[in-house]
Design an enzyme around this catalytic site. Structure first.
Site, PDB file in Angstrom:
ATOM      1  N   LYS A 292     -13.666 -44.944  30.987  1.00 44.39           N
ATOM      2  CA  LYS A 292     -12.676 -45.955  30.629  1.00 44.39           C
ATOM      3  C   LYS A 292     -13.382 -47.200  30.115  1.00 44.39           C
ATOM      4  O   LYS A 292     -13.944 -47.970  30.888  1.00 44.39           O
ATOM      5  CB  LYS A 292     -11.790 -46.334  31.825  1.00 44.39           C
ATOM      6  CG  LYS A 292     -10.545 -47.105  31.385  1.00 44.39           C
ATOM      7  CD  LYS A 292      -9.965 -47.968  32.489  1.00 44.39           C
ATOM      8  CE  LYS A 292     -10.656 -49.297  32.608  1.00 44.39           C
ATOM      9  NZ  LYS A 292     -10.518 -50.180  31.395  1.00 44.39           N
TER      10      LYS A 292
ATOM     11  N   GLU B 140     -10.154 -52.251  27.771  1.00 46.82           N
ATOM     12  CA  GLU B 140      -8.959 -52.123  26.941  1.00 46.82           C
ATOM     13  C   GLU B 140      -8.975 -53.082  25.752  1.00 46.82           C
ATOM     14  O   GLU B 140      -8.235 -52.902  24.784  1.00 46.82           O
ATOM     15  CB  GLU B 140      -7.699 -52.371  27.773  1.00 46.82           C
ATOM     16  CG  GLU B 140      -7.541 -53.767  28.358  1.00 46.82           C
ATOM     17  CD  GLU B 140      -8.216 -53.935  29.719  1.00 46.82           C
ATOM     18  OE1 GLU B 140      -7.787 -54.840  30.462  1.00 46.82           O
ATOM     19  OE2 GLU B 140      -9.159 -53.173  30.014  1.00 46.82           O
TER      20      GLU B 140
ATOM     21  N   GLY C  82     -17.161 -57.798  36.298  1.00 50.18           N
ATOM     22  CA  GLY C  82     -17.172 -58.966  37.166  1.00 50.18           C
ATOM     23  C   GLY C  82     -17.274 -58.615  38.638  1.00 50.18           C
ATOM     24  O   GLY C  82     -16.886 -57.525  39.078  1.00 50.18           O
TER      25      GLY C  82
ATOM     26  N   THR D 226     -13.889 -57.817  40.494  1.00 49.09           N
ATOM     27  CA  THR D 226     -13.449 -56.439  40.269  1.00 49.09           C
ATOM     28  C   THR D 226     -14.353 -55.461  40.984  1.00 49.09           C
ATOM     29  O   THR D 226     -13.893 -54.426  41.488  1.00 49.09           O
ATOM     30  CB  THR D 226     -13.410 -56.127  38.762  1.00 49.09           C
ATOM     31  OG1 THR D 226     -12.604 -57.101  38.103  1.00 49.09           O
ATOM     32  CG2 THR D 226     -12.855 -54.742  38.501  1.00 49.09           C
TER      33      THR D 226
ATOM     34  N   GLU E   9     -22.836 -52.878  38.531  1.00 45.82           N
ATOM     35  CA  GLU E   9     -23.642 -53.899  37.852  1.00 45.82           C
ATOM     36  C   GLU E   9     -22.697 -55.037  37.557  1.00 45.82           C
ATOM     37  O   GLU E   9     -21.800 -54.941  36.729  1.00 45.82           O
ATOM     38  CB  GLU E   9     -24.262 -53.333  36.580  1.00 45.82           C
ATOM     39  CG  GLU E   9     -25.410 -54.183  36.051  1.00 45.82           C
ATOM     40  CD  GLU E   9     -24.988 -55.133  34.958  1.00 45.82           C
ATOM     41  OE1 GLU E   9     -24.782 -56.337  35.301  1.00 45.82           O
ATOM     42  OE2 GLU E   9     -24.849 -54.720  33.811  1.00 45.82           O
TER      43      GLU E   9
ATOM     44  N   GLU F 245     -20.184 -67.879  37.134  1.00 51.10           N
ATOM     45  CA  GLU F 245     -20.495 -67.265  35.851  1.00 51.10           C
ATOM     46  C   GLU F 245     -19.437 -67.646  34.823  1.00 51.10           C
ATOM     47  O   GLU F 245     -18.261 -67.333  34.981  1.00 51.10           O
ATOM     48  CB  GLU F 245     -20.554 -65.742  36.003  1.00 51.10           C
ATOM     49  CG  GLU F 245     -21.005 -65.042  34.736  1.00 51.10           C
ATOM     50  CD  GLU F 245     -21.131 -63.541  34.917  1.00 51.10           C
ATOM     51  OE1 GLU F 245     -22.103 -62.965  34.397  1.00 51.10           O
ATOM     52  OE2 GLU F 245     -20.253 -62.939  35.561  1.00 51.10           O
TER      53      GLU F 245
ATOM     54  N   CYS G 256     -24.445 -60.509  30.836  1.00 48.42           N
ATOM     55  CA  CYS G 256     -24.525 -60.676  32.293  1.00 48.42           C
ATOM     56  C   CYS G 256     -25.847 -61.293  32.731  1.00 48.42           C
ATOM     57  O   CYS G 256     -25.907 -61.990  33.741  1.00 48.42           O
ATOM     58  CB  CYS G 256     -24.290 -59.340  33.003  1.00 48.42           C
ATOM     59  SG  CYS G 256     -25.334 -58.004  32.411  1.00 48.42           S
TER      60      CYS G 256
END
Length: 489
Positions: free
Chosen positions: A173, A176, A227, A230, A248, A383, A282
């Site tokens: 996935k 989106e 993130g 999540t 990660e 971040e 990142c």
């Protein structure tokens, strides 16, 4: 373009019939319509992957045959370079030169894991009692792979290549927001003839399709890049069947410059460290730590060069920094800039949306630099994931190390110094997984990628990335076949 799911070897619309507009961040125009999948579509993909894995159609192939498929994918990626770099720029906004590098690196990643497939992955042990012990590595099973929007093709390949190399089946996935080149990759996967059900693509949001992948008891592993918030949700969802996880996550990486560093080199890498890919990296060197004695001169030169960065659409050969990926993300970055001002940091460069003629419909933000920051400021701790650099001062090695380690993250770090012993001494005390001395950002498919603390769990790339998609099995062989005699009768 009409973008569909690829499930069990077929291109299909989302069961709900819902779609999403895919936007070019350079001008706000629609470039594609993607199906908007939910949990039901993810279930179909998981079912196909489960059946394919259990049948052995992929895992039972000789390693050299799996490798041949991966080599073909690499060749196809390079053959379609011109097409893919244009689509990556339309979808994500990054300049063509960055997109071209990403696609080349993706091809190399497939080749690396194709070469690794047939190499030794186990050990033998001389043990007592007339026995032989050994370990072998076997595929985990069905792997759910979820990636972000900042490197749409490359981040996917970093997971897909080792997962397939190890003999797993996958449900992938992508974000989106940026699914275009992922669809093109799966066109290549279909073209080279990987068996149906082995590689499945689901387009849709994380809170539906992604959640199902993370929760499903038919998924044996989930590998997520994105993130930290999540990432926590992924961990919780994965607890249902104690599935393996690789995460990660975020970063707030320090880039430390000592007074004895080569000034122009350090300035150049400080710019590259934060403004490459518009800061949407990142490992971005988003915290610049300067030794006090060089602070003012360094900032003067840094600001001078930052103001010269050519910001524009990625298809313009002159562009050095493109737009942010979406209007929502642009607004998030601009909000952080306002927070920095309110916290009392001094804005010395940038800080605004770019609205000049030709760019007014895009999501462009000026290269931005804050000085006079303190460790407790949100712009120092959180971040931002955009072209925003925060600068801190330090007096000596000990303070530099303390400041560098003073966040919940531990993904990347850099040190600039012409004293090699000092640079190595400092880098060894930084709690980060990916580090550089007198450079910043270059990474390699051969080396592990991942972080300390809340920057994640596990490592991608290199042999570590392959091992993340395998289980270790211990096999013990009795070389003296006779009764053990443990019980008298």
């Amino acid at each position: 373009m009409n973008l569909k799911n690829f499930i069990n070897g077929k291109w299909v619309e989302a069961e709900s019939g819902l779609t999403r507009e895919i936007i070019n961040p350079a001008n706000g125009e629609v470039i594609a319509i993607a199906c908007e999948s939910d949990a039901s579509d993810a279930c179909l993909a998981i079912k196909a992957a489960r059946e394919a894995f259990d049948s052995g159609v992929w895992s039972n192939l000789p390693a050299i045959e799996r490798a041949a498929f991966l080599f073909k994918i690499a060749d196809k990626l390079e053959e379609r370079m011109d097409e893919l770099k244009v689509l990556e720029t339309l979808d994500n906004g990054k300049p063509h030169r960055e997109a071209e590098f990403d696609i080349g690196d993706a091809a190399n990643c497939f080749r690396y894991y194709a070469g690794l497939v047939s190499k030794p992955h186990g050990y033998t042990y001389d043990v007592p009692d007339g026995a032989q012990a050994m370990t072998v590595r076997e595929p985990i099973g069905v792997c759910g792979l979820i990636t972000p929007w900042n490197y749409p093709l490359l981040m996917g390949v970093w997971k897909i290549a080792p997962a397939l190399a190890a003999g797993n089946t996958i449900v992938y996935k992508p974000s989106e927001i940026t699914p275009v080149t992922s669809v093109k990759l799966f066109e290549i996967i279909e073209e080279v003839g990987i068996p149906k059900g082995v590689a499945n693509l689901v387009l849709g949001p994380g809170n539906t399709a992604g959640q199902e992948i993370a929760e499903s008891h038919d998924v044996d592993k989930v590998s997520f890049t994105g993130g930290t918030v999540t990432g926590r949700k992924i961990m919780q969802a994965a607890a249902g069947n104690i599935k393996k996880i690789s995460l990660e996550l975020g970063g707030k990486s320090p880039n430390i410059v000592f007074a004895d560093a080569d000034l122009e080199t350090a300035v150049d890498y400080a710019l590259f460290g934060i403004f490459a890919n518009s800061g949407q990296v990142c490992t971005a060197g988003s915290r610049l730590l300067l030794e006090e004695s060089i602070h003012d001169h360094f900032i003067e030169r840094l600001v001078e060069r930052a103001r010269m960065i050519r910001v524009g659409a990625g298809d313009n050969p002159a562009t050095e920094m493109g737009p942010l990926v979406s209007e929502a993300h642009m607004n998030k970055v601009l909000n952080y800039i306002e927070i920095g001002k309110q916290e009392g940091a001094t804005l010395v460069c940038g800080g605004k949306r770019i609205t000049e003629a030709g760019l007014e419909k895009g999501y462009f933000v000026e290269p931005t630099i804050f000085v006079d920051t303190t460790p407790n400021m949100r712009i120092v701790q959180e971040e931002i994931f955009g072209p925003v650099l925060v600068v801190q001062k330090f007096k000596d090695e000990q303070e530099a190390i303390k400041l560098a380690n003073n966040t919940v993250y531990g993904l990347g770090a850099g040190v600039f110094s012409n004293d090699g012993a000092k640079a190595l001494r400092v880098i060894k005390k930084i709690r980060a997984g990916i580090t550089w001395i007198n450079t910043y950002h270059p990474t390699y498919n051969e080396a592990p990628w991942g972080g300390y603390k809340q920057s994640g769990i596990g490592r991608g790339l290199g042999t570590y990335g392959f091992e993340e998609f395998t289980e270790v099995k211990q096999i013990n062989i009795n070389l003296q076949v006779e009764p053990v005699g443990w019980f008298e009768n």
